[in-house]
Design an enzyme around this catalytic site. Structure first.
Site, mmCIF file in Angstrom:
data_model
loop_
_atom_site.group_PDB
_atom_site.id
_atom_site.type_symbol
_atom_site.label_atom_id
_atom_site.label_comp_id
_atom_site.label_asym_id
_atom_site.label_seq_id
_atom_site.Cartn_x
_atom_site.Cartn_y
_atom_site.Cartn_z
ATOM 1 N N GLY A 84 -0.560 -5.231 0.112
ATOM 2 C CA GLY A 84 -1.483 -4.990 -0.995
ATOM 3 C C GLY A 84 -0.923 -5.520 -2.309
ATOM 4 N N GLU A 99 1.562 -6.808 7.115
ATOM 5 C CA GLU A 99 0.679 -5.858 7.820
ATOM 6 C C GLU A 99 0.719 -6.008 9.331
ATOM 7 O OE1 GLU A 99 0.055 -7.167 4.957
ATOM 8 O OE2 GLU A 99 -1.029 -5.737 3.695
ATOM 9 N N ALA A 143 0.846 -1.187 0.000
ATOM 10 C CA ALA A 143 0.000 0.000 0.000
ATOM 11 C C ALA A 143 0.884 1.240 0.000
ATOM 12 C CB ALA A 143 -0.891 -0.010 1.232
ATOM 13 N N GLU A 150 -1.782 -9.105 -2.243
ATOM 14 C CA GLU A 150 -3.237 -9.212 -2.413
ATOM 15 C C GLU A 150 -3.629 -9.019 -3.874
ATOM 16 O OE1 GLU A 150 -4.085 -6.390 0.816
ATOM 17 O OE2 GLU A 150 -5.454 -7.909 1.595
#
Ligand code: NAD
Length: 666
Positions: free
Chosen positions: A101, A124, A62, A104
């Protein structure tokens, strides 16, 4: 902003992300992915889609600078859903790191190919969060419950080969041919068709989650995020995909809006910030450090040497007498051998490190060292004598450092004719383990000497913080503000166990009296049993020296497990009688107000005096030097959470002089 482009290779569309430096998922990347995939899906001539990145890495995660800001651009989950539900196969081509992310995004692709050097993970949890864009729901569908639980709760990335074993990577590509190999893989996948991750069955045993919790109970004590991550994986095993996603969202929001993640994200930035030296010219040239000298082979000198040996830097260690030298070198070897026995490195490596160590009884052998660190007794006279000798022997341009815990580095520097080359390097015990290094900047310390030591600290795996000259620098100066009132509380009626429990419940690895017993109550004791001026004098007079002889504030068994001591409590009662204090009930809240709030107050004073560069540096000192719980973000961050006005009110009620800047904040 054009950070996503496409290329057509026959019937394969290649979507390329280019958002330096790490291809973070900024709003314009999400927009670009949306537009490119929409076009690829709509184009009947496109039979498969490859997602890859330019630059050093796949999407590394992210964009954490967007955290806490108003959302912009398309919703990440909507983009991911569109990719996952594409009616043609989608292949992620991974190099560098696919983290958070980034992973993901790779997980909504139907297939993943990676170069051998790639690393994949969901870190995370290390920021007090969970992969909140389906990571906890899709990962178990790809790698099974056991591996998914391990990945989300540890946050550690996996090398590509390991990821392939687990089914996270479908094929390894050539290190230099990823783009072409991914296209070839995609062409092969056209016949197989799309494979939405959400539709894949979950394999494995849900019992693995409880086992993981049991094995990490100590490590995760107090932390919310590992448990939230595992709750999501567990939910994936029993809920339909969409419901699992809702569960994950709820857990994510709890973490995201809670104080633990805020604290852990604060520390992430604080650690990086600490390396920056205010007012230093950008072009400061670093000195070369190829050889290090250490004086004193005691507790600290040995541990300090180990850091450099492990980093491949030769060390000459000097002692006064052969016996002390042999003992010190023996301890270093024993420590390395113990680590090797635990499998941390090979016995060859032990010999290689020991081979870099030169024991000596002569200061003359330090002449050609680039850096000399003094770790002799904590006495100004002894230290000045040592620095005077070093000044006469060590080559010009070398850095001369003291490991003093409390003493005035300016005065130590005055024993030399080169105070610009003198500074403090305050390591924490055990020096080979504790990550903190306070680098003490004297009034005359040269900028390049300071910058060199700050850079060197990274090489030896330390987190360094710049401190100014004052009694105890940042860490120990604040520690005194905890220990003095803690001692006073004993006289007013609290027990060592009660005070320590408040601190361990808070998340500290040990309380003030457990720490005192560990360090030794006889440190700095005048050694006259008839002279009893403090409680510590009374304990020492009764032969209670701490863990080292099995009795201090607590009684210890052979394994050094402490239990409350009737004798110590009786000594406290007796000492109280001489001090005319009445015993009363002490609440846990009072212990917090009187032992933790004064530390925050002292932090403000340290900043006012310019002895720390910034508040977050103080937090780094306490987290890496004293085990302050990272999920509370250090004393200054925690002080803000508690609230300045609440702290000021309590400090004034207890008669503590409040720092002006803290008062102003309140
Ligand atoms: P220590 O007593 O274990 O070791 C000191 C060593 O220095 C001894 O082996 C002694 O023989 C040697 N020595 C003394 N004078 C010498 C000289 N002139 N030349 C050569 N060798 C000499 O002490 P320590 O705990 O290692 O502490 C050393 C320094 O580190 C002190 O300044 C202390 O305040 C500081 N320090 C200690 C800790 C800790 O937890 N022990 C933590 C941080 C800093």
């Amino acid at each position: 902003m054009q950070s996503v482009t496409t290329e057509r290779h026959d019937d394969v569309l290649v979507v390329i992300v280019n958002n330096p430096p790490v291809n973070a998922l900024s709003w314009h990347v999400r927009q670009g992915l949306k537009d490119s995939f929409e076009a690829g899906i709509a184009d009947d001539g496109v039979k498969a889609i490859v997602l890859r990145c330019d630059g050093a890495t796949f999407i590394a995660g992210a964009d954490i600078t967007e955290f806490g800001k108003a959302p912009q651009g398309p919703d990440f989950n909507a983009v991911l859903n569109m990719i996952e539900l594409a009616p043609k196969p989608v292949v992620a081509a991974i190099h560098g790191t696919a983290l958070g992310g980034g992973l993901e995004t790779a997980l909504v692709c139907h297939y993943r190919v990676a170069v051998p050097s790639a690393k994949l993970g969901v870190p995370e949890v290390k920021l007090g969060l969970l992969p909140g864009a389906g990571g906890t729901q899709r990962l178990p569908r790809v790698v099974g419950i056991d591996a998914a639980a391990m990945m989300v709760s540890s946050g550690d990335p996996l090398p590509a080969a390991k990821a392939q074993e687990m089914g996270l990577v479908d094929a390894l590509a050539g290190e230099d041919s990823l783009a072409a190999d991914a296209i070839a893989f995609a062409q092969g996948a056209i016949a197989k068709g799309p494979r939405p991750t959400r539709d894949r069955p979950i394999t494995g045993d849900v019992g693995a989650i409880e086992k993981l919790k049991a094995a990490n109970a100590r490590k995760w004590k107090g932390f919310e995020a590992p448990y939230a991550n595992l709750a999501c994986v567990e939910a994936a095993t029993r809920l339909p995909f969409e419901e699992g996603m809702t569960f994950e969202r709820t857990e994510f929001m709890k973490l995201m809006t809670g104080s633990q993640s805020a604290a852990q994200r604060h520390m992430f930035f604080a650690e990086r910030q600490a390396a920056k030296i205010d007012g230093l010219p950008k072009d400061t040239q670093l000195r070369t450090i190829k050889k290090v000298g250490v004086i004193g082979a005691g507790t600290m000198g040995g541990g300090i040497s180990m850091n450099f040996l492990a980093a491949g830097i030769p060390v000459t260690i000097v002692e006064m007498a052969k016996e002390a030298l042999d003992r010190g070198v023996g301890v270093i070897r024993k420590n390395y051998e113990a680590s090797a026995a635990k499998g941390r490195f090979t016995t060859d490596k032990v010999e290689a490190m020991m081979g870099l160590l030169t024991p000596s009884l002569s200061f003359d052998d330090l002449a050609d060292c680039d850096l000399v660190i003094e770790a002799v007794y904590e006495s100004m006279d002894v230290k000045k004598d040592v620095f005077g000798k070093l000044d006469a022997i060590v080559k010009q341009g070398a850095i001369l450092a003291s490991n003093t815990s409390y003493l005035d580095v300016n005065e130590i520097a005055s024993a030399t004719k080169r105070p610009a080359d003198v500074l403090g390097m305050h390591f924490f015990s055990p020096a080979n383990v504790m990550k903190l290094l306070e680098v003490v900047r004297g009034d005359a310390t040269a900028p390049d000497a300071l910058a060199t030591v700050m850079a060197l600290s990274k090489k030896i795996g330390k987190v360094a913080v710049v401190a100014g000259v004052c009694h105890g620098f940042i860490g120990n100066r604040m520690l005194s503000q905890r220990q003095n009132p803690a001692n006073q509380l004993l006289l007013e009626g609290a027990t060592p166990a009660q005070i320590d429990k408040v601190h361990t419940d808070f998340g500290m690895p040990m309380g003030p009296f457990q720490m005192a017993d560990l360090a030794g109550l006889d440190i700095g004791w005048h050694r006259d049993p008839s002279r009893i001026e403090t409680l510590r004098d009374a304990l020492c007079a009764a032969g209670r020296f701490g863990q080292k002889n099995g009795k201090g504030f607590y009684d210890y068994d052979e394994k050094r497990n402490g239990t409350p001591s009737a004798e110590a409590l009786a000594i406290i009662e007796e000492f109280r009688a001489t001090s005319n204090l009445a015993k009363r009930e002490i609440t846990d809240q009072e212990i917090i107000e009187r032992t933790l709030y004064p530390m925050v107050n002292e932090g403000y004073k340290i900043l006012e005096e310019g002895k720390a560069q910034r508040a977050s540096d103080i937090d780094v000192v306490w987290i890496y030097g004293y085990g302050w719980p990272v999920y509370r973000g250090g004393p200054m961050f925690w002080g803000d959470l508690e609230g300045a006005s609440k702290i000021v009110e309590a400090l004034e009620r207890h008669g503590v002089k409040v720092a002006d800047s803290l008062k102003a904040k309140a």
